[in-house]
Design a protein around this motif. Structure first.
Motif, mmCIF file in Angstrom:
data_model
loop_
_atom_site.group_PDB
_atom_site.id
_atom_site.type_symbol
_atom_site.label_atom_id
_atom_site.label_comp_id
_atom_site.label_asym_id
_atom_site.label_seq_id
_atom_site.Cartn_x
_atom_site.Cartn_y
_atom_site.Cartn_z
ATOM 1 N N ASP A 89 0.816 -1.214 0.000
ATOM 2 C CA ASP A 89 0.000 0.000 0.000
ATOM 3 C C ASP A 89 0.847 1.260 0.000
ATOM 4 O O ASP A 89 0.342 2.353 -0.258
ATOM 5 N N GLY A 90 2.138 1.093 0.284
ATOM 6 C CA GLY A 90 3.048 2.218 0.238
ATOM 7 C C GLY A 90 4.478 1.717 0.279
ATOM 8 O O GLY A 90 4.751 0.589 0.700
ATOM 9 N N VAL A 91 5.386 2.572 -0.177
ATOM 10 C CA VAL A 91 6.815 2.243 -0.183
ATOM 11 C C VAL A 91 7.557 3.382 0.497
ATOM 12 O O VAL A 91 7.339 4.556 0.173
ATOM 13 N N ALA A 92 8.425 3.039 1.438
ATOM 14 C CA ALA A 92 9.240 4.034 2.135
ATOM 15 C C ALA A 92 10.710 3.800 1.832
ATOM 16 O O ALA A 92 11.147 2.652 1.647
ATOM 17 N N GLY A 132 -4.251 -9.898 2.126
ATOM 18 C CA GLY A 132 -4.691 -9.861 3.510
ATOM 19 C C GLY A 132 -5.455 -8.593 3.804
ATOM 20 O O GLY A 132 -5.466 -7.650 3.002
ATOM 21 N N GLU A 133 -6.098 -8.545 4.967
ATOM 22 C CA GLU A 133 -6.902 -7.389 5.336
ATOM 23 C C GLU A 133 -6.055 -6.205 5.773
ATOM 24 O O GLU A 133 -6.457 -5.055 5.620
ATOM 25 N N ALA A 134 -4.879 -6.473 6.345
ATOM 26 C CA ALA A 134 -4.041 -5.377 6.838
ATOM 27 C C ALA A 134 -3.288 -4.728 5.671
ATOM 28 O O ALA A 134 -2.846 -5.414 4.743
ATOM 29 N N PRO A 135 -3.100 -3.398 5.714
ATOM 30 C CA PRO A 135 -2.271 -2.743 4.694
ATOM 31 C C PRO A 135 -0.812 -3.171 4.842
ATOM 32 O O PRO A 135 -0.380 -3.630 5.903
ATOM 33 N N VAL A 136 -0.057 -3.035 3.754
ATOM 34 C CA VAL A 136 1.344 -3.487 3.723
ATOM 35 C C VAL A 136 2.248 -2.309 3.370
ATOM 36 O O VAL A 136 1.990 -1.573 2.409
ATOM 37 N N LEU A 137 3.328 -2.168 4.137
ATOM 38 C CA LEU A 137 4.343 -1.141 3.899
ATOM 39 C C LEU A 137 5.640 -1.821 3.492
ATOM 40 O O LEU A 137 6.167 -2.654 4.232
ATOM 41 N N SER A 138 6.147 -1.491 2.315
ATOM 42 C CA SER A 138 7.444 -2.006 1.856
ATOM 43 C C SER A 138 8.516 -1.013 2.269
ATOM 44 O O SER A 138 8.435 0.176 1.969
ATOM 45 N N LEU A 139 9.523 -1.511 2.974
ATOM 46 C CA LEU A 139 10.594 -0.660 3.504
ATOM 47 C C LEU A 139 11.855 -0.890 2.673
ATOM 48 O O LEU A 139 12.579 -1.858 2.879
ATOM 49 N N ASP A 140 12.096 -0.022 1.705
ATOM 50 C CA ASP A 140 13.228 -0.159 0.782
ATOM 51 C C ASP A 140 14.448 0.520 1.401
ATOM 52 O O ASP A 140 14.460 1.733 1.625
ATOM 53 N N LEU A 141 15.493 -0.265 1.664
ATOM 54 C CA LEU A 141 16.658 0.226 2.406
ATOM 55 C C LEU A 141 17.803 0.702 1.525
ATOM 56 O O LEU A 141 18.876 1.033 2.032
ATOM 57 N N ARG A 142 17.610 0.771 0.213
ATOM 58 C CA ARG A 142 18.753 1.010 -0.664
ATOM 59 C C ARG A 142 19.351 2.405 -0.550
ATOM 60 O O ARG A 142 20.448 2.636 -1.039
ATOM 61 N N ARG A 143 18.667 3.342 0.101
ATOM 62 C CA ARG A 143 19.287 4.649 0.338
ATOM 63 C C ARG A 143 20.164 4.651 1.584
ATOM 64 O O ARG A 143 20.865 5.633 1.847
ATOM 65 N N MET A 144 20.125 3.561 2.346
ATOM 66 C CA MET A 144 21.034 3.380 3.479
ATOM 67 C C MET A 144 22.197 2.533 2.985
ATOM 68 O O MET A 144 22.229 1.314 3.138
ATOM 69 N N ASN A 145 23.170 3.192 2.370
ATOM 70 C CA ASN A 145 24.203 2.473 1.614
ATOM 71 C C ASN A 145 25.623 2.940 1.897
ATOM 72 O O ASN A 145 26.526 2.705 1.100
ATOM 73 N N ARG A 146 25.840 3.588 3.058
ATOM 74 C CA ARG A 146 27.159 4.173 3.330
ATOM 75 C C ARG A 146 28.081 3.208 4.083
ATOM 76 O O ARG A 146 27.632 2.353 4.847
#
Length: 529
Positions: A89-92, A132-146
């Motif tokens: 339902d969203g990407v962070a 599923g009934e609950a919304p889903v948040l995808s947590l994309d970590l590729r900007r944490m790359n140092r």
């Protein structure tokens, strides 16, 4: 730009040689390409987001599509047909530990489920969004790359976990070091993903599996922050690093990882050996492993895979001369190809290859120079592009893997390939299966099998065929004492078979650990356990 429904960059193509095309048609018959949904068609099917607005969360339909599935064959069937069961339902895209914690708090507040996302290269369903009934948040970590810290004296480097393979190696190379972890997904996969799935690199014989390289880190769990110190060794109870390894996002979000590094090797070399039959090669690589010959790569192909490798190389005068020469030396149609690699100092490389070739010759091996090994090394990260080429010719390709002790490996190999070849017989369809060993240990080896079958015009039929093949192979692996996964992890695809390996109390212990760090059940439900 990366493809949204296949492997790699849009403009990159790995063509199939004419010789390989002929071999494929002989084995399976002509392929049929199913109708593919366009990007515009699929985007029109992305439903409205169920998440309330948040400054770090994007509800953009294309981002949600690109984070809906991974790279397994079922993922491809869903993506190519456009019949995708569910979308996030969203990407962070967090950039700090504090943002990760804020997003976990937001997910708890709104009742969302969280899927940590690295390079999106998982092949067992780890990042797939489940209905599923609950919304889903995808947590994309590729900007944490140092690269956060480098301890040159202790040979330790701490990275943010979203760093992808090439960026990690480039940052280390600038200081004269390497991690040496090169899975086939290396161009896109991330350090956090490697840890979360217990990844194995192609040169892990020298550098180690990821559990050998992972020295510590930081896990942001819904219940709080878990710090994993990087001691050289500790007897202070069970090692919690082992809990983070292979956890597949079920415990929380790995945001930092400290890894053991090495100086860049001064030299690297490859060699090829052909055996008259696979059994000779199997005995040779067992001896190499048990005598601890300091190699970086051992890759032994079955006769079927050897034929595929030679077909992929195309037709050339040099290849024709090689095959004629091998036939004269007794390595005919049943021959098995062994690729060897060594890295380090020039003296170490020379010693390692010398010892390995001596063992190979003692078991009837015929040395074939360095060209086949150099060809493999040059193309190893391009080979996944063949999946695109084969699909567009009307063929599905998938892989599976296991590991067993040396006395189990021959039976595992025969059983897995046999059930794959027979699984679609009632439908009048053939399956082309072939295997190799790419990681050997003193006590056993892994087995990596590739199989192909013709696509049907109906995506539901393709999915049913895959399920039949996957179930047959997985049941054969369990029945013959192999692990359900040597390197791909569990996800959803291997979850039904995990109890056979861990036992009911082992699974309950894993569930209890998940409840301790994630008491609200936010993290990647439906995966692992």
């Amino acid at each position: 730009m990366r493809r949204w429904n296949g492997w790699g960059e849009e403009g990159v193509v790995f063509p199939l040689s004419e010789k390989a095309r002929v071999l494929l048609q002989e084995q399976l018959g002509p392929g049929t390409l199913p109708r593919e949904a366009t990007l515009e068609e699929v985007l029109s099917r992305v439903p409205p987001s169920r998440l309330p607005p948040h400054p770090l969360v994007s509800p953009d339909p294309e981002e949600r599509l690109r984070h809906a599935r991974g790279q397994s064959l079922p993922d491809w069937i869903f993506l190519r047909s456009g019949q995708i069961p569910a979308f996030p339902d969203g990407v962070a895209f967090p950039t700090t530990n504090e943002e990760v914690r804020a997003l976990l708090a937001y997910a708890r507040e709104v009742g969302a489920r969280v899927i940590p996302y690295g390079g999106g290269t998982s092949v067992a369903g780890q990042v797939s969004v489940l209905p599923g009934e609950a919304p889903v948040l995808s947590l994309d970590l590729r900007r944490m790359n140092r690269l956060l810290r480098l301890d040159e004296k202790s040979l330790l480097a701490t990275f943010e976990a979203g760093v992808q393979g090439p960026d990690l190696e480039a940052q280390l190379r600038a200081w004269g070091f390497t991690l040496g972890h090169f899975p086939q997904s290396f161009p896109y996969s991330t350090l956090g993903g490697w840890v979360a799935t217990r990844s194995v690199g192609q040169e892990s014989l020298r550098y180690g599996r990821i559990e050998d390289l992972f020295a510590g880190g930081r896990l942001e769990a819904p219940a709080g922050t878990l710090l994993l110190p990087s001691f050289p060794a500790s007897a202070a109870g069970p090692d919690l690093k082992q809990a983070a390894l292979g956890s597949e996002g079920r415990l929380g979000v790995l945001t930092e990882a400290t890894v053991r590094i090495r100086p860049l090797p001064k030299a690297e070399a490859f060699a090829a050996v052909f055996f008259r039959e696979f059994g000779e090669g199997l005995e040779a690589v067992r001896r190499m492993a048990q005598e601890e010959v300091p190699l970086s790569l051992v890759r032994l192909s079955t006769p079927e895979e050897t034929a595929v490798n030679l077909a992929l190389a195309g037709q050339s005068r040099g290849l024709a001369l090689l095959e004629a020469w091998l036939a004269l030396r007794g390595a005919g149609p049943g021959r098995a190809l062994l690729l060897l690699g060594a890295s380090g100092t020039r003296a170490r490389v020379s010693q390692a290859l010398g010892e390995a070739l001596g063992i190979a010759r003692a078991h009837g091996g015929v040395y074939a120079g360095q060209a086949p090994g150099r060809f493999w090394a040059h193309h190893r990260f391009r080979q996944p592009y063949l999946r695109n080429t084969l699909w567009e010719m009307g063929y599905a390709v998938d892989t599976l893997e296991t590991a067993g002790t040396w006395n189990q490996v021959p039976r595992l190999l025969l059983a897995v390939e046999a059930v794959l070849r027979e699984a679609l017989g009632e439908e009048g369809e053939r399956v082309y299966a072939f295997s190799h060993l790419s990681r050997v240990y003193p006590t056993g080896a892994n087995l990596y099998t590739t199989y192909l079958f013709r696509l049907h015009r109906d995506p539901g039929t393709n999915l049913a065929r895959w399920r039949k093949l996957k179930a047959a192979a997985s049941q054969a692996i369990v029945a013959h004492g192999g692990t359900i996964s040597h390197q791909h992890g569990v996800g959803t695809d291997h979850l039904p078979y995990l109890e056979a390996e861990k036992g009911p109390w082992g699974l309950e212990a894993l569930r209890a650990l998940c409840r301790a760090l994630d008491p609200w059940g936010l993290m990647n439900p439906g995966k692992l356990v």
